[in-house]
Design a protein around this motif. Structure first.
Motif, PDB file in Angstrom:
ATOM      1  N   GLN A   1       0.753  -1.353   0.061  1.00  0.00           N
ATOM      2  CA  GLN A   1       0.039   0.023   0.286  1.00  0.00           C
ATOM      3  C   GLN A   1       0.813   1.309   0.011  1.00  0.00           C
ATOM      4  N   SER A   2       0.555   1.995  -0.920  1.00  0.00           N
ATOM      5  CA  SER A   2       1.386   3.323  -1.052  1.00  0.00           C
ATOM      6  C   SER A   2       0.377   4.354  -1.678  1.00  0.00           C
ATOM      7  N   LEU A   3       1.309   5.507  -2.030  1.00  0.00           N
ATOM      8  CA  LEU A   3       0.654   6.632  -2.680  1.00  0.00           C
ATOM      9  C   LEU A   3       0.478   6.594  -4.015  1.00  0.00           C
ATOM     10  N   ILE A   4      -0.577   7.401  -4.688  1.00  0.00           N
ATOM     11  CA  ILE A   4      -0.875   7.390  -6.167  1.00  0.00           C
ATOM     12  C   ILE A   4       0.210   7.754  -6.884  1.00  0.00           C
ATOM     13  N   VAL A   5       1.331   8.685  -6.451  1.00  0.00           N
ATOM     14  CA  VAL A   5       2.190   9.047  -7.025  1.00  0.00           C
ATOM     15  C   VAL A   5       3.339   7.909  -7.241  1.00  0.00           C
ATOM     16  N   TRP A   6       3.542   7.267  -6.147  1.00  0.00           N
ATOM     17  CA  TRP A   6       4.437   5.945  -6.470  1.00  0.00           C
ATOM     18  C   TRP A   6       3.862   5.060  -7.265  1.00  0.00           C
ATOM     19  N   ALA A   7       2.439   4.728  -7.687  1.00  0.00           N
ATOM     20  CA  ALA A   7       1.854   3.946  -8.370  1.00  0.00           C
ATOM     21  C   ALA A   7       2.132   4.363  -9.940  1.00  0.00           C
ATOM     22  N   ILE A   8       2.082   5.737 -10.086  1.00  0.00           N
ATOM     23  CA  ILE A   8       2.252   6.271 -11.283  1.00  0.00           C
ATOM     24  C   ILE A   8       3.764   6.014 -11.919  1.00  0.00           C
ATOM     25  N   HIS A   9       4.684   6.254 -10.946  1.00  0.00           N
ATOM     26  CA  HIS A   9       6.000   6.112 -10.989  1.00  0.00           C
ATOM     27  C   HIS A   9       6.426   4.785 -11.406  1.00  0.00           C
ATOM     28  N   GLU A  10       5.808   3.737 -10.669  1.00  0.00           N
ATOM     29  CA  GLU A  10       6.175   2.387 -11.050  1.00  0.00           C
ATOM     30  C   GLU A  10       5.700   1.999 -12.248  1.00  0.00           C
ATOM     31  N   GLY A  11       4.453   2.559 -12.562  1.00  0.00           N
ATOM     32  CA  GLY A  11       3.741   2.297 -14.011  1.00  0.00           C
ATOM     33  C   GLY A  11       4.469   2.799 -14.923  1.00  0.00           C
ATOM     34  N   ARG A  12       5.037   3.787 -14.976  1.00  0.00           N
ATOM     35  CA  ARG A  12       6.028   4.337 -16.013  1.00  0.00           C
ATOM     36  C   ARG A  12       7.328   3.491 -16.083  1.00  0.00           C
ATOM     37  N   GLU A  13       7.769   3.273 -14.785  1.00  0.00           N
ATOM     38  CA  GLU A  13       9.034   2.442 -14.903  1.00  0.00           C
ATOM     39  C   GLU A  13       8.856   1.104 -15.404  1.00  0.00           C
ATOM     40  N   VAL A  14       7.869   0.268 -15.050  1.00  0.00           N
ATOM     41  CA  VAL A  14       7.840  -0.893 -15.461  1.00  0.00           C
ATOM     42  C   VAL A  14       7.545  -1.044 -17.130  1.00  0.00           C
ATOM     43  N   ALA A  15       6.838   0.000 -17.546  1.00  0.00           N
ATOM     44  CA  ALA A  15       6.709   0.056 -18.902  1.00  0.00           C
ATOM     45  C   ALA A  15       8.046   0.136 -19.734  1.00  0.00           C
ATOM     46  N   ARG A  16       8.807   0.640 -19.074  1.00  0.00           N
ATOM     47  CA  ARG A  16      10.239   1.014 -19.704  1.00  0.00           C
ATOM     48  C   ARG A  16      10.937  -0.257 -19.697  1.00  0.00           C
ATOM     49  N   GLU A  17      10.960  -1.265 -18.595  1.00  0.00           N
ATOM     50  CA  GLU A  17      11.575  -2.401 -18.685  1.00  0.00           C
ATOM     51  C   GLU A  17      10.788  -3.517 -19.409  1.00  0.00           C
ATOM     52  N   CYS A  18       9.507  -3.306 -19.659  1.00  0.00           N
ATOM     53  CA  CYS A  18       8.733  -4.327 -20.307  1.00  0.00           C
ATOM     54  C   CYS A  18       9.288  -4.024 -21.939  1.00  0.00           C
ATOM     55  N   ASP A  19       9.277  -2.823 -22.268  1.00  0.00           N
ATOM     56  CA  ASP A  19       9.652  -2.376 -23.676  1.00  0.00           C
ATOM     57  C   ASP A  19      11.006  -2.801 -23.843  1.00  0.00           C
ATOM     58  N   ARG A  20      11.960  -2.780 -23.071  1.00  0.00           N
ATOM     59  CA  ARG A  20      13.304  -3.365 -23.320  1.00  0.00           C
ATOM     60  C   ARG A  20      13.443  -4.846 -23.337  1.00  0.00           C
ATOM     61  N   PHE A  21      12.506  -5.376 -22.637  1.00  0.00           N
ATOM     62  CA  PHE A  21      12.314  -7.051 -22.774  1.00  0.00           C
ATOM     63  C   PHE A  21      11.700  -7.477 -24.136  1.00  0.00           C
ATOM     64  N   LEU A  22      10.859  -6.536 -24.667  1.00  0.00           N
ATOM     65  CA  LEU A  22      10.148  -6.790 -25.838  1.00  0.00           C
ATOM     66  C   LEU A  22      10.988  -6.505 -27.198  1.00  0.00           C
ATOM     67  N   MET A  23      11.845  -5.398 -26.863  1.00  0.00           N
ATOM     68  CA  MET A  23      12.480  -4.788 -28.210  1.00  0.00           C
ATOM     69  C   MET A  23      13.951  -4.783 -27.917  1.00  0.00           C
ATOM     70  N   GLU A  24      14.589  -5.254 -26.673  1.00  0.00           N
ATOM     71  CA  GLU A  24      15.906  -5.498 -26.573  1.00  0.00           C
ATOM     72  C   GLU A  24      16.524  -4.160 -26.401  1.00  0.00           C
ATOM     73  N   GLU A  25      15.905  -2.982 -26.438  1.00  0.00           N
ATOM     74  CA  GLU A  25      16.311  -1.688 -26.219  1.00  0.00           C
ATOM     75  C   GLU A  25      14.973  -0.721 -25.803  1.00  0.00           C
ATOM     76  N   THR A  26      15.301   0.309 -25.336  1.00  0.00           N
ATOM     77  CA  THR A  26      14.053   1.179 -25.110  1.00  0.00           C
ATOM     78  C   THR A  26      14.527   2.585 -25.135  1.00  0.00           C
ATOM     79  N   ASP A  27      13.517   3.552 -25.682  1.00  0.00           N
ATOM     80  CA  ASP A  27      13.682   4.876 -25.526  1.00  0.00           C
ATOM     81  C   ASP A  27      12.515   5.647 -24.542  1.00  0.00           C
ATOM     82  N   LEU A  28      12.040   4.660 -23.809  1.00  0.00           N
ATOM     83  CA  LEU A  28      11.008   5.135 -22.799  1.00  0.00           C
ATOM     84  C   LEU A  28      11.813   5.582 -21.449  1.00  0.00           C
ATOM     85  N   PRO A  29      11.414   6.674 -20.785  1.00  0.00           N
ATOM     86  CA  PRO A  29      12.161   7.368 -19.758  1.00  0.00           C
ATOM     87  C   PRO A  29      12.145   6.373 -18.505  1.00  0.00           C
TER      88      PRO A  29
END
Length: 494
Positions: free
Chosen positions: A466-494
């Motif tokens: 359980q945490s803050l909404i701002v942490w949820a958005i932060h982790e949502g953005r970061e997990v997208a970056r790592e997922c993109d890296r997994f799919l494409m072997e590189e990423t331009d997402l911040p």
């Protein structure tokens, strides 16, 4: 820096509130927007600090200070002051997909870390942020921006709360085809069903979701993964899966009588109320009613306050909120709670003001521990027995001592437990063979978000608790970056 003396010339001002005696009769937004010139003056109060700390999110002694999104706060404050609203909006969106959500529902740890807050009221960052994004919608500047190409990769996001929405938005920008699964009938997770309508109107959540749809994201509501949609099918149809189901298992009070009728988790109270309100303006009766009841809310946080405001609108008979901690001072304790930590002080939130307006007294009772619940012959709650406690710390461990002679019996027809969540629900995690930590959260390293199953990621409260909404958005953005890296072997997402 445009107005070098702005912080000396202008007093802090935030969005004002509608008269409590009027607003408790409806479910509309309880706040009133500032006009443009007022917001610009608030932007002028930003000091142009040599080393700003408002935008550097971290945890100090377990409490968030500064913005975990690393929001470009000084920049958009300056742009607002200069009247460059569209440029300010671009800055606000650069680090945050949903500034309207944080501008309403975030407790603003950025303001707690504001340098001006050392000896003056902090810059009204939260109100400025909301004003920027609302002006963006009013002026038509916020429009769908679908990707110019698709990668051919498909990603499933399980859960449509802030973490899931942020992950979906970022992955869609990268060109992946994203489907968001939500078990409830409406999208938004706790943004929709955990925050009352007068605090975060559903139309604001829906407005952003419709924008995401027009950008190409698919949403499947009324679809519980692992029940309505088999996990095997999910794994077969998608190239990657992101779990953002939140931490929705209620924390219970382990005392005698906790299974009596009339004792409910706070989130059940809020959820059913909002659903009935949106479905039928409460005409269907499918909600937990506080009307003409003696209501006790156990828990002193934001969810408890939301319960107060909801119960007042139901026209409850009486209203009391138990806080396990002693009443805090109006100023921070600089020895134990120094800047830039979030100031731990006494606050009067919107629900407290409404309870005072309705019943005449502040509803809070401090340093109160629940001992047992007592029911009537029909198994329905009729009393709550309590005792006062004193909290002390010994070798970093919290110890609560009961104070003899402070026992009290409170009449109660409805008790709402608002003491937080234990962790995520386990069914889908078990079906996917996801490893978990001792506290039942998903075992996934911060910054990488990978689980033990290849191609499956986890973020937000499901991972961190359980945490803050701002942490949820932060982790949502970061997990997208790592997922993109997994799919494409590189990423331009911040």
């Amino acid at each position: 820096m445009g107005k070098q003396t702005g912080f000396m010339e202008y007093d802090r001002k935030t969005r004002s509130e509608r008269n409590p005696s009027i607003r408790i009769k409806d479910w509309n937004d309880y706040t009133i927007p500032m006009n443009d010139s007022e917001v610009q003056r608030q932007g002028a109060r930003c000091m142009g600090c040599g080393v700003p700390t408002c935008h550097v999110g971290m945890e100090i002694n377990g409490i968030t200070t500064g913005c975990p999104l690393n929001h470009l706060i000084p920049e958009w404050n300056q742009l607002v002051y200069e009247g460059k609203w569209k440029e300010a909006l671009e800055r606000a969106h650069e680090k945050n997909n949903f500034p309207e959500f944080t501008g309403i529902a975030c407790p603003a740890p950025c303001e707690g870390a504001c340098v001006l807050g050392i000896n003056e009221p902090a810059v009204a960052i939260k109100s400025i942020e909301r004003a920027i994004v609302e002006k963006g919608f009013e002026e038509g500047w916020i429009t769908p921006n679908p990707p110019v190409r698709r990668t051919g990769k498909k990603v499933a996001v399980v859960g449509s709360g802030p973490a899931g929405l942020a992950a979906a938005a970022q992955l869609n920008k990268a060109g992946h085809s994203v489907t968001v699964f939500e078990r409830d009938d409406r999208l938004g997770g706790l943004l929709t069903y955990g925050i009352p309508e007068m605090k975060l109107p559903y139309e604001i959540v829906e407005r952003r979701i419709r924008l995401l749809e027009r950008e190409g994201i698919k949403f499947q509501a009324n679809t519980e993964v692992g029940k309505d949609y088999p996990v095997k099918k999910l794994q077969e149809e998608f190239d990657a899966i992101i779990l953002t189901g939140g931490a929705t298992v209620h924390r219970h009070i382990e005392v005698e009588g906790n299974s009596l009728k009339g004792v409910h988790p706070a989130m059940d109270f809020l959820h059913t109320n909002t659903k009935s309100l949106l479905d039928s303006n409460l005409q269907d009766g499918n909600y937990i009613a506080a009307t003409d009841k003696n209501v006790i809310v156990i828990g002193g946080g934001d969810t408890g306050t939301d319960c107060l405001a909801t119960a007042v609108r139901h026209n409850c008979k009486s209203l009391t909120q138990f806080d396990i901690y002693e009443k805090k001072g109006l100023e921070r304790d600089w020895d134990t709670n120094p800047w830039p930590q979030y100031p731990i002080i006494h606050r009067e939130e919107y629900g407290h003001k409404e309870a005072v307006n309705k019943h005449g007294d502040d509803p809070r009772a401090y340093a109160v521990a629940t001992k047992k619940f007592v029911g009537d012959n029909n198994g329905h709650i009729k009393e709550v027995h309590t005792i006062n406690v004193k909290t002390r710390y010994e070798n970093g461990k919290k110890i609560r001592e009961e104070i003899p002679g402070t026992e009290k019996v409170w009449p109660a027809d409805l008790v709402l437990i608002a003491i937080g969540f234990q962790g995520p629900e386990q069914s889908v995690l078990e079906q996917l063979s996801i490893e978990r930590n001792a506290n039942t959260t998903v075992k996934a390293e911060y910054g990488r978000y990978t689980t033990n199953v290849d191609g499956i990621f986890a973020a937000g409260d499901m991972r961190r608790g359980q945490s803050l909404i701002v942490w949820a958005i932060h982790e949502g953005r970061e997990v997208a970056r790592e997922c993109d890296r997994f799919l494409m072997e590189e990423t331009d997402l911040p």
